[in-house]
Design a protein around this motif. Sequence first.
Motif, mmCIF file in Angstrom:
data_model
loop_
_atom_site.group_PDB
_atom_site.id
_atom_site.type_symbol
_atom_site.label_atom_id
_atom_site.label_comp_id
_atom_site.label_asym_id
_atom_site.label_seq_id
_atom_site.Cartn_x
_atom_site.Cartn_y
_atom_site.Cartn_z
ATOM 1 N N MET A 242 0.842 -1.209 0.000
ATOM 2 C CA MET A 242 0.000 0.000 0.000
ATOM 3 C C MET A 242 0.872 1.253 0.000
ATOM 4 S SD MET A 242 -2.920 -1.070 -0.307
ATOM 5 C CE MET A 242 -3.906 -2.544 -0.080
ATOM 6 N N GLN A 243 1.917 1.217 0.807
ATOM 7 C CA GLN A 243 2.818 2.362 0.863
ATOM 8 C C GLN A 243 3.559 2.520 -0.468
ATOM 9 O OE1 GLN A 243 2.893 4.405 3.590
ATOM 10 N NE2 GLN A 243 3.999 5.689 2.120
ATOM 11 N N TYR A 244 3.901 1.363 -1.057
ATOM 12 C CA TYR A 244 4.585 1.385 -2.350
ATOM 13 C C TYR A 244 3.696 2.017 -3.418
ATOM 14 C CZ TYR A 244 6.692 -0.108 -6.696
ATOM 15 O OH TYR A 244 7.238 -0.114 -7.949
ATOM 16 N N ARG A 245 2.417 1.670 -3.395
ATOM 17 C CA ARG A 245 1.508 2.225 -4.400
ATOM 18 C C ARG A 245 1.427 3.745 -4.270
ATOM 19 N NH1 ARG A 245 -4.284 -0.464 -5.319
ATOM 20 N NH2 ARG A 245 -4.513 0.192 -3.159
ATOM 21 N N SER A 247 3.888 5.674 -3.235
ATOM 22 C CA SER A 247 5.132 6.203 -3.814
ATOM 23 C C SER A 247 5.059 6.205 -5.338
ATOM 24 C CB SER A 247 6.333 5.362 -3.363
ATOM 25 O OG SER A 247 6.626 5.617 -2.016
ATOM 26 N N LEU A 248 4.542 5.111 -5.884
ATOM 27 C CA LEU A 248 4.412 4.997 -7.333
ATOM 28 C C LEU A 248 3.502 6.102 -7.877
ATOM 29 C CD1 LEU A 248 5.189 2.987 -9.692
ATOM 30 C CD2 LEU A 248 2.887 2.051 -9.397
ATOM 31 N N ASP A 249 2.373 6.326 -7.196
ATOM 32 C CA ASP A 249 1.433 7.364 -7.637
ATOM 33 C C ASP A 249 2.080 8.747 -7.621
ATOM 34 O OD1 ASP A 249 -0.558 5.615 -8.227
ATOM 35 O OD2 ASP A 249 -1.645 5.864 -6.352
ATOM 36 N N GLN A 250 2.967 8.937 -6.647
ATOM 37 C CA GLN A 250 3.686 10.213 -6.578
ATOM 38 C C GLN A 250 4.550 10.392 -7.839
ATOM 39 O OE1 GLN A 250 6.169 10.163 -3.127
ATOM 40 N NE2 GLN A 250 6.826 12.285 -3.379
ATOM 41 N N PHE A 251 5.259 9.354 -8.243
ATOM 42 C CA PHE A 251 6.046 9.425 -9.484
ATOM 43 C C PHE A 251 5.137 9.709 -10.678
ATOM 44 C CE2 PHE A 251 10.501 8.428 -8.810
ATOM 45 C CZ PHE A 251 10.521 7.958 -7.512
ATOM 46 N N ILE A 252 4.027 8.977 -10.758
ATOM 47 C CA ILE A 252 3.092 9.165 -11.875
ATOM 48 C C ILE A 252 2.593 10.614 -11.911
ATOM 49 C CG2 ILE A 252 0.808 8.511 -12.778
ATOM 50 C CD1 ILE A 252 1.399 5.625 -11.792
ATOM 51 N N ILE A 255 5.130 13.096 -13.216
ATOM 52 C CA ILE A 255 5.311 12.971 -14.669
ATOM 53 C C ILE A 255 4.110 13.563 -15.402
ATOM 54 C CG2 ILE A 255 5.612 11.350 -16.603
ATOM 55 C CD1 ILE A 255 7.102 9.497 -14.625
ATOM 56 N N GLU A 256 2.899 13.234 -14.925
ATOM 57 C CA GLU A 256 1.685 13.777 -15.565
ATOM 58 C C GLU A 256 1.686 15.295 -15.543
ATOM 59 O OE1 GLU A 256 -1.390 11.786 -13.364
ATOM 60 O OE2 GLU A 256 -1.902 10.479 -15.079
ATOM 61 N N GLN A 257 2.186 15.869 -14.432
ATOM 62 C CA GLN A 257 2.129 17.324 -14.271
ATOM 63 C C GLN A 257 3.383 18.033 -14.792
ATOM 64 O OE1 GLN A 257 1.461 17.493 -10.067
ATOM 65 N NE2 GLN A 257 -0.501 16.434 -10.214
ATOM 66 N N LEU A 263 10.641 15.771 -9.710
ATOM 67 C CA LEU A 263 10.983 14.390 -10.045
ATOM 68 C C LEU A 263 12.489 14.171 -9.901
ATOM 69 C CD1 LEU A 263 10.105 11.588 -11.139
ATOM 70 C CD2 LEU A 263 10.562 12.466 -13.439
#
Lengths: 279, 279
Positions: A242-245, A247-252, A255-257, A263
């Motif tokens: 859950m914590q990993y997800r 972190s991943l969303d933060q990277f996404i 990049i999206e923004q 980054l």
Amino acid sequence: MKIGIVGLGLIGGSLGLDLRDRGLKVLGVSRQSQTCQKAVERGVVDEASQDLALLKESEIIFICTPIGLILPVLQDLIPLINPETVITDVGSVKAPIVDQCSPLWPNFVGGHPMAGTAEQGIDAAQRDLFVGRSYVLTSTDHTPLVALRKVEEIARSLGAIIEICPPEIHDQAVAWISHLPVMISASLIDACMSERETIVLQWAQKFASSGFRDTSRVGGGNPELGMMMAQYNKTAVLRSLMQYRQSLDQFINYIEQDNWETLEQLLKSTQQVRNQFLD
Amino acid sequence: MKIGIVGLGLIGGSLGLDLRDRGLKVLGVSRQSQTCQKAVERGVVDEASQDLALLKESEIIFICTPIGLILPVLQDLIPLINPETVITDVGSVKAPIVDQCSPLWPNFVGGHPMAGTAEQGIDAAQRDLFVGRSYVLTSTDHTPLVALRKVEEIARSLGAIIEICPPEIHDQAVAWISHLPVMISASLIDACMSERETIVLQWAQKFASSGFRDTSRVGGGNPELGMMMAQYNKTAVLRSLMQYRQSLDQFINYIEQDNWETLEQLLKSTQQVRNQFLD
């Protein structure tokens, strides 16, 4: 001193080789007669049998089976051995094992030698597998000190670095550095295979080199072991996932923004932080 | 034949060493006078300068700068060189580079030698870096065949395996096997650091071994390069990240639902599929 080993795979077999080298008498039990035969032939054990009764006079017994068999093996051993016998295991998850085994056998000490290889089975057994590796022993309020010291002494004689740690802390720590990597690495392979454009998939397969090799390595490992990590360490593995997800969303999001500066800062911090794990 | 190289880091420097070994005259340009000096001392180039005018008589020019500088370097070169000069680059993203550079310079051929190491800079330059590695050249409807063949011939002389591929397909393929791994590997490191229980974090750092080392390697790499992969290959990287998140959610769901049999099946398939990428 007689040492018993149940399960003569990579860990059990390597343990047998080292302990015999140190002059101990090693008795081994495997479910398969072929493995028993090989174990004697290769000098992994002094004697081998499919019958746990072989171990009745052992001073210490190492249960080196897959995680799911540790409790059943212990239950089968109990009627055969005397109460002073110290029993330890080598499972990669500790709290559920210790919680189940300690009440049944007070002289139980949870153990986890961190010495896997990509290979499995008695054919992979090797001398000095444990040298310089961490060998975790778990200690709870109920663990008899004399039993802990006995296992510790043997593990130390293998050249391992002894770490003593509560079972729950062990499980949360290995969720981060061992079990979570398996799930995210397997997800990488699974995601790549979902590519619907055949030509992209073909070039991806052709271009894959060291970056893909390393990141996907543990996700391409033993499926039964990966499944059991998740099953027996479910709470800690889910907590890490859950914590990993997040972190991943933060990277996404960065990049999206088009948030390139942030980054790059984040990648600078991961570069630095990695050294705190691997020094 | 005179070859020009702009940017004397790992790739540019290694290219210089190999091309000089093959008897070509190599002229190098770097922004830093110290790098120019080192390049001559180490035999990476025959002559070096901070001034692009040094390259005016080169038959082929390799632009080996970071991705963001490829277009500006090309623009600065245009007034200095004759129209027959072939220009190629070594950036790890191709479509945006080719889209921008080809209209300005018809004799432009996009290139991507897949030969990174953990090290950077001219000090990391080495002979035979490209031997046995893929060297991708991009081909579009506008790429002159004679220019493509010239770059191909040189790349082949380095011992590289030549792959010719449209820029967009290259970018989607490397998103899977190179850029996505960087993001998920960096997320692993970031997630581990989010652990709030100090004792768990300390043990995790102590227990980290080969599984964590391999899975986190590319996430601990060059931050500027990681950021530029995402920036220049944004669409393909996001596409891969979205698909990856779905794969990850699938793993999370199976674990949450105690669906161990399906999880083991999935891990069996990732184990098998990995071999299709690494044979």
